[in-house]
Design a protein around this motif. Structure first.
Motif, PDB file in Angstrom:
ATOM      1  N   LEU A 146      17.237   8.731   1.437  1.00 51.99           N
ATOM      2  CA  LEU A 146      16.892   8.810   2.728  1.00 51.99           C
ATOM      3  C   LEU A 146      16.558  10.216   3.258  1.00 51.99           C
ATOM      4  CD1 LEU A 146      19.720   6.484   4.359  1.00 51.99           C
ATOM      5  CD2 LEU A 146      17.330   5.614   3.619  1.00 51.99           C
ATOM      6  N   GLU A 147      16.516  11.139   2.624  1.00 53.14           N
ATOM      7  CA  GLU A 147      16.026  12.085   2.868  1.00 53.14           C
ATOM      8  C   GLU A 147      14.574  12.513   2.528  1.00 53.14           C
ATOM      9  OE1 GLU A 147      18.763  15.290   1.860  1.00 53.14           O
ATOM     10  OE2 GLU A 147      20.455  14.176   2.545  1.00 53.14           O
ATOM     11  N   THR A 148      14.155  12.147   1.482  1.00 48.94           N
ATOM     12  CA  THR A 148      12.870  12.275   1.012  1.00 48.94           C
ATOM     13  C   THR A 148      11.998  11.121   0.963  1.00 48.94           C
ATOM     14  OG1 THR A 148      13.463  11.739  -1.314  1.00 48.94           O
ATOM     15  CG2 THR A 148      13.834  13.941  -0.745  1.00 48.94           C
ATOM     16  N   GLY A 149      12.719   9.703   1.142  1.00 53.21           N
ATOM     17  CA  GLY A 149      11.990   8.709   1.064  1.00 53.21           C
ATOM     18  C   GLY A 149      11.682   8.201  -0.467  1.00 53.21           C
ATOM     19  N   ASP A 150      12.087   8.969  -1.289  1.00 57.31           N
ATOM     20  CA  ASP A 150      11.711   8.495  -2.794  1.00 57.31           C
ATOM     21  C   ASP A 150      12.753   7.470  -3.165  1.00 57.31           C
ATOM     22  OD1 ASP A 150       9.931  10.688  -2.896  1.00 57.31           O
ATOM     23  OD2 ASP A 150      11.490  12.071  -3.646  1.00 57.31           O
ATOM     24  N   ARG A 151      12.156   6.681  -4.074  1.00 57.79           N
ATOM     25  CA  ARG A 151      12.809   5.536  -4.830  1.00 57.79           C
ATOM     26  C   ARG A 151      13.405   6.138  -6.117  1.00 57.79           C
ATOM     27  NH1 ARG A 151       9.175   0.756  -6.819  1.00 57.79           N
ATOM     28  NH2 ARG A 151       8.946   1.980  -8.723  1.00 57.79           N
ATOM     29  N   ALA A 162      13.573   1.189   5.596  1.00 57.74           N
ATOM     30  CA  ALA A 162      14.810   2.020   5.065  1.00 57.74           C
ATOM     31  C   ALA A 162      14.486   3.280   5.290  1.00 57.74           C
ATOM     32  CB  ALA A 162      15.285   1.535   3.741  1.00 57.74           C
ATOM     33  N   VAL A 163      13.220   3.973   5.121  1.00 55.31           N
ATOM     34  CA  VAL A 163      13.214   5.218   5.267  1.00 55.31           C
ATOM     35  C   VAL A 163      12.483   5.614   6.773  1.00 55.31           C
ATOM     36  CG1 VAL A 163      12.544   5.447   3.013  1.00 55.31           C
ATOM     37  CG2 VAL A 163      10.582   5.067   4.577  1.00 55.31           C
ATOM     38  N   ASN A 164      12.090   4.651   7.188  1.00 54.23           N
ATOM     39  CA  ASN A 164      11.679   4.973   8.891  1.00 54.23           C
ATOM     40  C   ASN A 164      11.978   3.633   9.831  1.00 54.23           C
ATOM     41  OD1 ASN A 164      10.228   5.684  11.212  1.00 54.23           O
ATOM     42  ND2 ASN A 164       8.365   6.286  10.301  1.00 54.23           N
ATOM     43  N   GLN A 165      12.656   4.049  10.716  1.00 58.29           N
ATOM     44  CA  GLN A 165      13.458   2.943  11.811  1.00 58.29           C
ATOM     45  C   GLN A 165      11.964   2.479  12.624  1.00 58.29           C
ATOM     46  OE1 GLN A 165      16.242   4.224  14.870  1.00 58.29           O
ATOM     47  NE2 GLN A 165      15.603   6.287  13.945  1.00 58.29           N
ATOM     48  N   ASP A 166      11.103   3.142  12.612  1.00 58.18           N
ATOM     49  CA  ASP A 166       9.729   2.923  13.644  1.00 58.18           C
ATOM     50  C   ASP A 166       9.273   1.900  12.709  1.00 58.18           C
ATOM     51  OD1 ASP A 166      10.175   4.610  15.549  1.00 58.18           O
ATOM     52  OD2 ASP A 166       9.158   6.202  14.663  1.00 58.18           O
ATOM     53  N   GLU A 167       9.285   1.819  11.335  1.00 56.45           N
ATOM     54  CA  GLU A 167       8.494   0.701  10.467  1.00 56.45           C
ATOM     55  C   GLU A 167       9.543  -0.398  10.711  1.00 56.45           C
ATOM     56  OE1 GLU A 167       5.936   0.758   8.306  1.00 56.45           O
ATOM     57  OE2 GLU A 167       5.547   2.539   9.466  1.00 56.45           O
ATOM     58  N   LEU A 168      10.744  -0.456  10.853  1.00 56.47           N
ATOM     59  CA  LEU A 168      11.574  -1.635  11.112  1.00 56.47           C
ATOM     60  C   LEU A 168      11.210  -2.337  12.695  1.00 56.47           C
ATOM     61  CD1 LEU A 168      14.015  -3.458  10.213  1.00 56.47           C
ATOM     62  CD2 LEU A 168      15.372  -1.649  11.454  1.00 56.47           C
ATOM     63  N   LYS A 169      10.764  -1.449  13.393  1.00 58.88           N
ATOM     64  CA  LYS A 169      10.581  -2.019  14.848  1.00 58.88           C
ATOM     65  C   LYS A 169       9.136  -2.774  14.778  1.00 58.88           C
ATOM     66  CE  LYS A 169      12.939   1.772  17.253  1.00 58.88           C
ATOM     67  NZ  LYS A 169      12.794   2.901  18.067  1.00 58.88           N
ATOM     68  N   LYS A 170       8.588  -2.360  13.966  1.00 58.72           N
ATOM     69  CA  LYS A 170       7.190  -2.956  13.780  1.00 58.72           C
ATOM     70  C   LYS A 170       7.351  -4.366  13.186  1.00 58.72           C
ATOM     71  CE  LYS A 170       4.321   1.012  12.600  1.00 58.72           C
ATOM     72  NZ  LYS A 170       3.609   1.770  11.530  1.00 58.72           N
ATOM     73  N   LEU A 181       0.671  -1.150   0.001  1.00 58.88           N
ATOM     74  CA  LEU A 181      -0.142   0.044   0.101  1.00 58.88           C
ATOM     75  C   LEU A 181       0.869   1.345  -0.155  1.00 58.88           C
ATOM     76  CD1 LEU A 181      -2.609  -1.157   2.626  1.00 58.88           C
ATOM     77  CD2 LEU A 181      -2.720  -1.335   0.087  1.00 58.88           C
ATOM     78  N   PRO A 182       0.468   2.397  -0.474  1.00 56.52           N
ATOM     79  CA  PRO A 182       1.256   3.805  -0.596  1.00 56.52           C
ATOM     80  C   PRO A 182       1.445   4.020   1.124  1.00 56.52           C
ATOM     81  CG  PRO A 182      -0.913   3.866  -1.817  1.00 56.52           C
ATOM     82  CD  PRO A 182      -0.978   2.670  -1.126  1.00 56.52           C
ATOM     83  N   TYR A 183       2.986   4.523   0.975  1.00 63.14           N
ATOM     84  CA  TYR A 183       3.388   4.903   2.273  1.00 63.14           C
ATOM     85  C   TYR A 183       3.512   6.276   2.372  1.00 63.14           C
ATOM     86  CZ  TYR A 183       6.531   5.511   6.379  1.00 63.14           C
ATOM     87  OH  TYR A 183       7.242   6.004   7.428  1.00 63.14           O
ATOM     88  N   HIS A 184       2.540   7.041   3.528  1.00 55.92           N
ATOM     89  CA  HIS A 184       2.492   8.292   3.898  1.00 55.92           C
ATOM     90  C   HIS A 184       3.072   8.572   5.177  1.00 55.92           C
ATOM     91  CE1 HIS A 184       0.132   8.620   0.273  1.00 55.92           C
ATOM     92  NE2 HIS A 184      -0.663   7.610   0.670  1.00 55.92           N
ATOM     93  N   GLY A 185       4.131   7.781   5.645  1.00 53.03           N
ATOM     94  CA  GLY A 185       4.388   8.086   7.244  1.00 53.03           C
ATOM     95  C   GLY A 185       5.711   9.011   7.190  1.00 53.03           C
ATOM     96  N   GLU A 186       6.319   8.919   8.302  1.00 52.93           N
ATOM     97  CA  GLU A 186       7.373   9.726   8.557  1.00 52.93           C
ATOM     98  C   GLU A 186       8.715   9.333   7.848  1.00 52.93           C
ATOM     99  OE1 GLU A 186       8.014  10.697  12.625  1.00 52.93           O
ATOM    100  OE2 GLU A 186       6.117  10.966  13.059  1.00 52.93           O
ATOM    101  N   ILE A 187       9.684  10.204   7.598  1.00 49.76           N
ATOM    102  CA  ILE A 187      10.998  10.005   6.996  1.00 49.76           C
ATOM    103  C   ILE A 187      11.649  10.107   8.467  1.00 49.76           C
ATOM    104  CG2 ILE A 187      12.883  10.462   5.578  1.00 49.76           C
ATOM    105  CD1 ILE A 187      10.190   9.556   4.327  1.00 49.76           C
ATOM    106  N   ASN A 188      12.330   8.668   8.953  1.00 57.34           N
ATOM    107  CA  ASN A 188      13.148   8.786  10.075  1.00 57.34           C
ATOM    108  C   ASN A 188      13.970   7.620  10.081  1.00 57.34           C
ATOM    109  OD1 ASN A 188      14.085   9.006  12.809  1.00 57.34           O
ATOM    110  ND2 ASN A 188      12.341   7.841  13.575  1.00 57.34           N
TER     111      ASN A 188
END
Length: 612
Positions: free
Chosen positions: A213-218, A571-579, A110-117
């Motif tokens: 990693l600054e914008t989250g863009d591929r 890669a773009v948000n370490q909180d997603e990695l924790k999930k 699904l499209p990702y609209h979360g934070e860049i962290n």
């Protein structure tokens, strides 16, 4: 004594090498010379795909397996199976195997609209020089300028003397979480951007995404068929090849590591960046692939009680897995759930947001294994079915990967028969999406019945169904044949049985999971079909052959490469990695090999739906 020379014509390349006498030709081509050649059965002599043409050389007559798997016409042309040949002397061969770029779904979830962290980042700090009133060490001054808990290795500490300049100087610090991975003079990196590569390591395909990693863009993508495909189309074949031999484990580890390094180089070239700006890689794949990448033996995955060595998330330095990537990079591996529910499925759960939704959703990743997850934020349950490689084109005699020249779609009913081919080459074979379609066509047209039998005149009498004119009788079986003036393809009774086994396994897994969960089929709100193959199948055909339950009609959507989508999020948000760790802890796994309900469901799911 004269030396034995092997000359191989493969595409535009000619390879000429002295070879040891008495060794199997496939082993030499695959292991010693790294020649790309199809071998879904890993050299067991059962798939008939490692075809070569013997141009010159002395060989024994074709053996029983070759006579069974090769047509009379092929044998007349000098076609042989590499896995069945032991050269007696010098030999010249031409590889027939298909080539070309695979049709790989390079986006998903699904499209990702979360934070860049991001976990990987750069921080510029100003460093005052020491004076008599401030006796802190240079290491302490740096650590005091960074978030609490940051740690510095001795390797980084040893770089500090060369970086001091004047009374005030700036440092550019690369971080992986709380670990300093590199220290640079700031002027050398002030304008530099930061990137990571997200890698989806599939059994069949590998995809690499360059992420800003600054914008989250591929920024760029590169992909290819898995370099291990010559060792078998499924993970069990590769596990069997490795066995308990460390040298063979290292061989397959080098294959995939080298391929990933090559894909990384390609995405950097596409984006015109250098490795200095690349901070690391995030990877996910099935549990076997994650073991092989780490140099861990996957042997215990294939034998009861099917226990993996490790399913933990890992942060590794490149050299720890034999990679030549620069030392400042870190390789982050996502966690797996079990031996047959890998990090790729964890990433898929993440990217489809199943674990965060109140709605009950079903995720089905269709490949050599059928991984299935059912759940929502309250409860998740998963299983894996041994679908086999039929949907990847293996074990289907005209089957092939989804590359140019593959029949990818079959349309119509009865006389209204048409097919589509992936452009870029002449028609060569049929890939997974086409295999599903041809099966559905045979059922809809009444050519095959619900038991999976291709019928004949004894069943129809004078009322043969439209489309039966495509049937051909051989000594072995009844075949459905079609093609053009250059190539004739066939799909026979044996091929239909392979599809029947694969679809029955996946359908039974879905039904078993629903029963074990306590939910009903009607409770499911969303069905996500994932994986490279799943992205291209015709949903109607999948329902018509019973691959998916009829009650899910209207709820199905393809989410493409959901694994890749999940790895990018990490890669773009370490909180997603924790999930992903939360998913690993909360998703229950059911081992179907010991589940009595699955065995019963499997017997029933072997049947196809009936058509009037």
């Amino acid at each position: 004594m004269n030396s034995t020379t092997l000359t191989i014509h493969s595409g535009d390349h000619i390879i000429k090498e002295v070879i040891p006498p008495g060794e199997n030709l496939l082993e030499i081509m695959r292991n010693t010379l790294s020649v790309e050649i199809e071998s879904p059965c890993a050299g067991k002599g059962t798939c008939g795909k490692c075809k070569i043409i013997v141009v010159d050389g002395d060989l024994a007559d074709p053996n029983e397996q070759e006579l069974k798997l090769l047509s009379t016409e092929e044998l007349k042309k000098g076609v042989r199976l590499a896995c069945q040949i032991v050269p007696k002397g010098s030999i010249t061969v031409k590889v027939i195997g298909v080539s070309g770029s695979a049709r790989i779904k390079e986006s998903g979830g699904l499209p990702y609209h979360g934070e860049i962290n991001p976990l990987l980042k750069r921080i510029i700090i100003k460093m005052p020089s020491g004076d008599i009133s401030d006796q802190r060490s240079y290491e302490k001054r740096i650590l005091d300028s960074l978030p609490d808990g940051t740690v510095m290795s001795h390797q980084i500490r040893a770089m500090l003397p060369s970086l001091q300049k004047g009374d005030i100087y700036e440092l550019n610090i690369s971080l992986c979480g709380d670990e300093i991975t590199r220290v640079e003079a700031a002027e050398s990196a002030k304008a530099a951007k930061t990137y990571a590569v997200a890698v989806d390591i599939g059994t069949t395909t590998v995809v690499a995404y360059l992420i800003d990693l600054e914008t989250g863009d591929r920024i760029a993508t590169s992909s290819g068929l898995n370099a291990q495909k010559g060792y078998g189309a499924d993970v069990v074949s590769r596990i069997e090849y490795i066995g308990d031999d460390p040298a063979k484990l290292l061989e397959l580890q080098k294959k995939i590591i080298n391929q990933i390094e090559s894909l990384v180089q390609k995405v950097m070239e596409k984006a015109d960046i250098n490795s200095n700006d690349l901070l690391g890689l995030f990877m996910a794949g099935n549990t076997t692939m994650m073991h092989i990448i780490q140099g861990l033996s996957p042997e215990t995955i294939a034998v009861a009680p099917f226990l993996p060595i490790s399913i933990e998330s890992m942060r590794l330095k490149p050299w720890e897995i034999g990679s030549i990537l620069p030392d400042h990079m870190r390789i982050i591996l996502l966690p797996s759930l079990a031996s047959y529910i890998g990090a790729d499925i964890v990433a898929g759960i993440l990217s489809t947001e199943i674990a965060e939704s109140d709605d009950l959703s079903l995720l089905v990743d269709i490949g050599t294994n059928g991984e299935i997850v059912l759940g929502n934020r309250k409860k998740m349950i998963s299983c894996s079915t041994a679908a086999g490689p039929a949907f990847e084109g293996a074990n289907i005699r005209c089957g092939m990967a989804g590359i140019p020249g593959a029949v990818s779609a079959v349309k119509g009913k009865g006389h209204d028969f048409a097919w589509e081919t992936i452009p870029g080459a002449e028609t060569t074979g049929i890939c997974g999406s086409g295999i599903i379609d041809i099966t559905a066509y045979l059922l809809r047209s009444g050519i095959a019945d619900y038991t999976g039998r291709i019928q004949d005149d004894s069943d129809w009498g004078d009322n043969a169904p439209a489309g039966s004119e495509y049937l051909e009788e051989t000594e072995e079986e009844t075949r459905f044949t079609w093609g053009d003036e250059k190539k004739t393809l066939f799909f026979g009774q044996r091929d239909l049985r392979e599809v029947q086994l694969a679809k029955g396994s996946i359908a039974a897994g879905i039904n078993t999971l629903i029963k074990e969960s306590g939910y009903e089929l009607d409770d499911i709100k969303n069905v996500y079909i994932a994986g490279g193959f799943g992205s291209y199948i015709n949903k109607e055909s999948a329902l018509d052959i019973g691959l998916l339950p009829e009650g899910l009609r209207g709820k199905i959507s393809s989410v493409g490469n959901s694994c890749g989508g999940g790895v990018i999020r990490c890669a773009v948000n370490q909180d997603e990695l924790k999930k992903t760790e939360d998913i690993r802890r909360h998703c229950e796994y059911i081992e179907l090999s010991s589940n009595q309900g699955f065995q019963e469901e499997y017997m029933m799911s072997m049947y196809f739906p009936e058509f009037d």
